[in-house]
Design an enzyme around this catalytic site. Structure first.
Site, PDB file in Angstrom:
ATOM      1  N   ARG A  46      -4.175   0.597  -2.231  1.00 48.10           N
ATOM      2  CA  ARG A  46      -3.561  -0.723  -2.223  1.00 48.10           C
ATOM      3  C   ARG A  46      -2.858  -0.998  -3.534  1.00 48.10           C
ATOM      4  NH1 ARG A  46      -8.217  -1.135   0.415  1.00 48.10           N
ATOM      5  NH2 ARG A  46      -7.969  -1.479   2.646  1.00 48.10           N
ATOM      6  N   HIS A  87       0.161   5.774   0.833  1.00 49.90           N
ATOM      7  CA  HIS A  87      -0.783   6.783   1.314  1.00 49.90           C
ATOM      8  C   HIS A  87      -0.555   8.089   0.568  1.00 49.90           C
ATOM      9  CE1 HIS A  87      -1.529   3.806   4.355  1.00 49.90           C
ATOM     10  NE2 HIS A  87      -0.252   3.793   4.657  1.00 49.90           N
ATOM     11  N   HIS A 135       4.715   0.274   0.486  1.00 51.87           N
ATOM     12  CA  HIS A 135       5.215  -0.543   1.600  1.00 51.87           C
ATOM     13  C   HIS A 135       4.249  -1.672   1.942  1.00 51.87           C
ATOM     14  CE1 HIS A 135       2.749   2.689   3.372  1.00 51.87           C
ATOM     15  NE2 HIS A 135       2.391   1.791   4.282  1.00 51.87           N
ATOM     16  N   GLN A 150       0.811  -1.214   0.000  1.00 50.16           N
ATOM     17  CA  GLN A 150       0.000   0.000   0.000  1.00 50.16           C
ATOM     18  C   GLN A 150       0.842   1.261   0.000  1.00 50.16           C
ATOM     19  OE1 GLN A 150      -1.145   0.727   4.517  1.00 50.16           O
ATOM     20  NE2 GLN A 150      -1.840  -1.290   3.856  1.00 50.16           N
ATOM     21  N   GLU A 177       3.008   7.657   8.567  1.00 51.72           N
ATOM     22  CA  GLU A 177       3.012   6.704   9.679  1.00 51.72           C
ATOM     23  C   GLU A 177       4.425   6.284  10.047  1.00 51.72           C
ATOM     24  OE1 GLU A 177       0.169   3.940   8.042  1.00 51.72           O
ATOM     25  OE2 GLU A 177       1.674   2.766   7.031  1.00 51.72           O
TER      26      GLU A 177
HETATM   27 ZN    ZN Z   1       0.620   2.016   5.514  1.00 47.76          ZN
END
Ligand code: ZN
Length: 416
Positions: A279, A95, A260, A93, A130
């Site tokens: 995704r 972001h 990642h 995935q 993240e």
């Molecule tokens: Zn992630």
């Protein structure tokens, strides 16, 4: 300040032992337990003695979040803290950036795609940087590997069906070459993907049977992923990514556009409070190829570029990242070492959330003596509202460890 309890998310890739033993419950647990959420996410807010954190914040946003947090992020907690326990690989995935999220959210709204539709990519208008800090050895794939090394890996596998791909990358060993090959693989019809993966698996088995050691980890992982997802283009894409192995205490920061996948292990993950995930495979769920290609950053990066710098301040190790929504640190208290500070004083400009991962911590307000002392055992958390005075954290166990999340600040984090 109050003790809080996280909420378990029972995804099928979760572990039956890690979260149960963290919380000192009998294990193996009846179902896989993947994530333990501490935060104010509407789907599963952390529990307070008389309610939940989401409600507490909505009743008194000024007291809980403070003025500067409200000014920057509105009336919601800008971060979400999870203990993650993966027994099986998660999906590949990426972001979106803040601007891409605003754009994508508006576009899907205008197109009339319901917010909970499986083909919806943007569920809110926020980005989702993240960080994960390993509690055990933690395996992941993150960022595109330096192209020369990927060419060597593909050549070492000696799969004739991949010759064309190897040549393509060797002739254009940069982000454009990676984009071209990734686009080709991710848009192939499934039967052709299945054929390529089948040939790849044969190459992997041959490689592992030979004496070469350089790419053993990468090849073993390709074999595992290919057996699990025999017609998923994510298996091919994974060949181009860095394999990252974190030891306990090491961290990985995932900026916007970074492709990642978490492969296995336990860690504390902190992210901006968003659900925006694009995704790229290794999943039966919807893959929005066009949108993924729009947000992906194909710049090759060494894994060290994804590891945030860490600063030690007494018993606290602070991981610096460019995220404004959070700043995470790991604090270890050790009473077995003479002259080691058994307690630490903590102050912050906004709300703080602690999660205890070892032992029991004892917490009190600095101004109140020991009058309001509370104990937080491992597996539980502590919520410290912005209105709270400085707190003092100690331990009554030989050793204790907790992770502290507070608001981020513009620091000299990695330039990614
Ligand atoms: Zn992630």
């Amino acid at each position: 300040m109050q003790r809080i309890e996280g909420v378990i998310r029972p995804y099928s890739w979760g572990s039956r032992t890690v979260l149960a033993s963290l919380q000192r419950r009998p294990w193996p647990s009846e179902h896989p337990e993947a994530e333990l959420w501490f935060g104010a996410h509407p789907a599963d807010p952390a529990r307070l003695p008389g309610g939940d954190l989401l409600t507490a914040i909505s009743v008194d946003p000024e007291g809980e979040l403070g003025a500067s947090c409200r000014a920057d992020f509105g009336d919601r907690l800008p971060y979400l803290v999870k203990v993650l326990a993966a027994d099986e690989p998660l999906s590949l995935q990426a972001h979106p950036s803040a601007a891409q999220a605003v754009d994508g959210f508006a576009r899907e709204n205008a197109a009339g795609i319901p917010i909970d539709a499986p083909e919806r990519s943007y569920r809110d208008a926020a980005h989702k940087p993240e960080i994960i800090i390993a509690l055990t050895r933690f395996d992941a794939l993150a960022g595109f590997r330096e192209v020369g090394a990927t060419v060597e890996l593909l050549r070492a596998l000696a799969v004739s069906q991949l010759d064309h791909s190897v040549e393509l990358l060797a002739c254009q060993p940069d982000s454009r070459g990676l984009r071209t090959l990734f686009t080709e693989w991710i848009t192939l019809p499934k039967p052709e993907v299945a054929e390529l993966i089948s040939a790849l698996l044969t190459g992997c088995v041959k490689y592992l049977g030979g004496g070469e050691a350089r790419f053993r980890g990468e090849v073993r992982l390709a074999l595992t992923l290919g057996e699990r997802y025999p017609d998923d283009a994510g298996v091919l894409a994974a060949l181009m990514l860095n394999r990252v192995v974190l030891e306990p205490g090491q961290a990985l920061y995932l900026p916007a556009g970074n492709l990642h996948a978490y492969i296995g292990g336990a860690g504390v993950e902190v992210m901006a409070n968003s659900d925006n995930v694009l995704r790229g495979g290794l999943t039966p769920k919807h893959v929005d190829v066009l949108e993924l290609l729009r947000v992906l950053d194909f710049t090759p990066r060494a894994p060290s570029e994804l590891s945030p710098s860490a600063t030690t301040v007494g018993p606290e190790i602070v991981f610096s990242t460019p995220a404004l929504e959070f700043r995470v640190s790991r604090v270890r208290l050790d009473r077995t070492v003479p002259n080691r500070a058994p307690s630490v004083e903590l102050d912050a400009r906004g709300p703080q959330l602690m999660v205890v991962t070892e032992g029991t911590i004892t917490v009190r307000s600095k101004s109140s003596g020991t009058g309001d002392m509370i104990d937080i055992p491992q597996g539980s958390g502590l919520w410290v509202p912005a209105s709270n005075p400085v707190i003092v954290v100690g331990t009554n166990t030989p050793e204790a460890e907790f992770f502290r999340t507070q608001l981020g600040e513009q620091t000299s984090g990695p330039s990614i």
